[in-house]
Scaffold this motif. Structure first.
Motif, PDB file in Angstrom:
ATOM      1  N   THR A 167      23.130   1.444 -70.626  1.00 53.91           N
ATOM      2  CA  THR A 167      23.149   2.450 -71.690  1.00 53.91           C
ATOM      3  C   THR A 167      24.021   2.024 -72.863  1.00 53.91           C
ATOM      4  O   THR A 167      24.028   2.687 -73.891  1.00 53.91           O
ATOM      5  N   ASP A 168      24.742   0.922 -72.702  1.00 55.45           N
ATOM      6  CA  ASP A 168      25.590   0.410 -73.783  1.00 55.45           C
ATOM      7  C   ASP A 168      24.880  -0.675 -74.598  1.00 55.45           C
ATOM      8  O   ASP A 168      25.449  -1.225 -75.519  1.00 55.45           O
ATOM      9  N   THR A 169      23.645  -0.950 -74.279  1.00 59.94           N
ATOM     10  CA  THR A 169      22.888  -1.986 -74.972  1.00 59.94           C
ATOM     11  C   THR A 169      22.080  -1.390 -76.116  1.00 59.94           C
ATOM     12  O   THR A 169      21.971  -0.170 -76.249  1.00 59.94           O
ATOM     13  N   ARG A 170      21.486  -2.248 -76.901  1.00 60.67           N
ATOM     14  CA  ARG A 170      20.665  -1.788 -78.031  1.00 60.67           C
ATOM     15  C   ARG A 170      19.518  -0.884 -77.563  1.00 60.67           C
ATOM     16  O   ARG A 170      19.146   0.065 -78.233  1.00 60.67           O
ATOM     17  N   ASN A 171      18.963  -1.181 -76.399  1.00 61.23           N
ATOM     18  CA  ASN A 171      17.830  -0.402 -75.881  1.00 61.23           C
ATOM     19  C   ASN A 171      18.252   0.802 -75.046  1.00 61.23           C
ATOM     20  O   ASN A 171      17.425   1.637 -74.706  1.00 61.23           O
ATOM     21  N   HIS A 172      19.518   0.904 -74.675  1.00 64.62           N
ATOM     22  CA  HIS A 172      20.101   2.050 -73.966  1.00 64.62           C
ATOM     23  C   HIS A 172      19.436   2.439 -72.648  1.00 64.62           C
ATOM     24  O   HIS A 172      19.583   3.561 -72.207  1.00 64.62           O
ATOM     25  N   ARG A 173      18.709   1.577 -71.999  1.00 65.73           N
ATOM     26  CA  ARG A 173      18.040   1.969 -70.755  1.00 65.73           C
ATOM     27  C   ARG A 173      19.009   1.891 -69.573  1.00 65.73           C
ATOM     28  O   ARG A 173      19.563   0.847 -69.265  1.00 65.73           O
ATOM     29  N   CYS A 174      19.172   2.998 -68.886  1.00 61.43           N
ATOM     30  CA  CYS A 174      20.069   3.075 -67.738  1.00 61.43           C
ATOM     31  C   CYS A 174      19.576   2.172 -66.610  1.00 61.43           C
ATOM     32  O   CYS A 174      18.370   2.132 -66.316  1.00 61.43           O
ATOM     33  N   ILE A 175      20.507   1.496 -65.974  1.00 60.97           N
ATOM     34  CA  ILE A 175      20.195   0.606 -64.862  1.00 60.97           C
ATOM     35  C   ILE A 175      19.542   1.363 -63.695  1.00 60.97           C
ATOM     36  O   ILE A 175      18.782   0.782 -62.926  1.00 60.97           O
ATOM     37  N   ALA A 176      19.810   2.642 -63.570  1.00 61.17           N
ATOM     38  CA  ALA A 176      19.272   3.439 -62.461  1.00 61.17           C
ATOM     39  C   ALA A 176      17.888   4.028 -62.747  1.00 61.17           C
ATOM     40  O   ALA A 176      17.299   4.661 -61.880  1.00 61.17           O
ATOM     41  N   LEU A 177      17.363   3.813 -63.942  1.00 66.02           N
ATOM     42  CA  LEU A 177      16.044   4.360 -64.291  1.00 66.02           C
ATOM     43  C   LEU A 177      14.943   3.390 -63.860  1.00 66.02           C
ATOM     44  O   LEU A 177      14.933   2.229 -64.243  1.00 66.02           O
ATOM     45  N   GLU A 178      14.026   3.891 -63.070  1.00 66.16           N
ATOM     46  CA  GLU A 178      12.891   3.083 -62.611  1.00 66.16           C
ATOM     47  C   GLU A 178      11.608   3.696 -63.142  1.00 66.16           C
ATOM     48  O   GLU A 178      11.455   4.915 -63.139  1.00 66.16           O
ATOM     49  N   GLY A 179      10.683   2.868 -63.596  1.00 71.43           N
ATOM     50  CA  GLY A 179       9.392   3.344 -64.061  1.00 71.43           C
ATOM     51  C   GLY A 179       9.237   3.225 -65.562  1.00 71.43           C
ATOM     52  O   GLY A 179      10.069   2.645 -66.253  1.00 71.43           O
ATOM     53  N   LYS A 180       8.144   3.794 -66.061  1.00 74.81           N
ATOM     54  CA  LYS A 180       7.815   3.720 -67.477  1.00 74.81           C
ATOM     55  C   LYS A 180       8.088   5.068 -68.143  1.00 74.81           C
ATOM     56  O   LYS A 180       7.525   6.096 -67.742  1.00 74.81           O
ATOM     57  N   VAL A 181       8.952   5.044 -69.156  1.00 78.60           N
ATOM     58  CA  VAL A 181       9.305   6.265 -69.884  1.00 78.60           C
ATOM     59  C   VAL A 181       8.037   6.930 -70.419  1.00 78.60           C
ATOM     60  O   VAL A 181       7.173   6.281 -70.986  1.00 78.60           O
ATOM     61  N   GLY A 182       7.925   8.224 -70.184  1.00 80.33           N
ATOM     62  CA  GLY A 182       6.788   9.001 -70.666  1.00 80.33           C
ATOM     63  C   GLY A 182       5.615   9.069 -69.700  1.00 80.33           C
ATOM     64  O   GLY A 182       4.650   9.779 -69.950  1.00 80.33           O
ATOM     65  N   PHE A 183       5.704   8.357 -68.575  1.00 79.93           N
ATOM     66  CA  PHE A 183       4.596   8.358 -67.616  1.00 79.93           C
ATOM     67  C   PHE A 183       5.043   8.744 -66.215  1.00 79.93           C
ATOM     68  O   PHE A 183       4.665   9.781 -65.709  1.00 79.93           O
ATOM     69  N   CYS A 184       5.834   7.914 -65.609  1.00 78.41           N
ATOM     70  CA  CYS A 184       6.306   8.185 -64.254  1.00 78.41           C
ATOM     71  C   CYS A 184       7.635   7.462 -64.074  1.00 78.41           C
ATOM     72  O   CYS A 184       7.679   6.238 -64.135  1.00 78.41           O
ATOM     73  N   VAL A 185       8.701   8.214 -63.891  1.00 77.09           N
ATOM     74  CA  VAL A 185      10.032   7.642 -63.743  1.00 77.09           C
ATOM     75  C   VAL A 185      10.766   8.312 -62.592  1.00 77.09           C
ATOM     76  O   VAL A 185      10.386   9.390 -62.144  1.00 77.09           O
ATOM     77  N   LYS A 186      11.808   7.638 -62.145  1.00 75.97           N
ATOM     78  CA  LYS A 186      12.701   8.261 -61.176  1.00 75.97           C
ATOM     79  C   LYS A 186      14.076   7.630 -61.320  1.00 75.97           C
ATOM     80  O   LYS A 186      14.211   6.494 -61.784  1.00 75.97           O
ATOM     81  N   CYS A 187      15.072   8.378 -60.930  1.00 76.46           N
ATOM     82  CA  CYS A 187      16.446   7.906 -60.929  1.00 76.46           C
ATOM     83  C   CYS A 187      16.739   7.352 -59.542  1.00 76.46           C
ATOM     84  O   CYS A 187      16.592   8.060 -58.542  1.00 76.46           O
ATOM     85  N   LEU A 188      17.159   6.090 -59.492  1.00 74.88           N
ATOM     86  CA  LEU A 188      17.439   5.456 -58.213  1.00 74.88           C
ATOM     87  C   LEU A 188      18.674   6.024 -57.522  1.00 74.88           C
ATOM     88  O   LEU A 188      18.845   5.833 -56.317  1.00 74.88           O
TER      89      LEU A 188
END
Length: 112
Positions: free
Chosen positions: A51-72
């Protein structure tokens, strides 16, 4: 079984820095967030890696944003995530929810 809108979204997990108190990590007594998924921030705070990167994607987020995701680590997620509400849940708006959804081209939730 009703699916939460969050399970098809995940935008908030890939939009901004997720910081929380250091005492929430699992190497502290009563902590629960896996310490290896976090980094030290400042002032006794931590953040979720990614979440500290330019893309801000959390390491615990799995899946494709807007379709099917889950928190590990859903059962062990930080307080910042636990306290985050879907916009217009309980008739209260959440600007960050709406803004993150719009960033990914998803329609913001409406109270109407």
């Amino acid at each position: 079984m009703k699916i939460s809108p969050c399970e098809t979204c995940g935008a908030c997990c890939a939009f901004s820095l997720v910081s929380f108190p250091d005492f929430e990590v699992d190497n502290i007594i009563n902590g629960f967030v896996p310490v290896d998924m976090t980094s030290l921030f400042k002032d006794s705070r931590r953040f979720m890696k990614g979440t500290d990167t330019r893309n801000h994607r959390c390491i615990a987020l799995e899946g494709k944003v807007g379709f099917c995701v889950k928190c590990l680590i859903y059962e062990h997620r930080p307080s910042t995530c636990r306290e985050f509400n879907i916009s217009w849940e309980n008739n209260i708006g959440n600007f960050l929810c709406d803004r993150s959804r719009e960033f990914f081209g998803l329609q913001s939730f409406s109270k109407y």
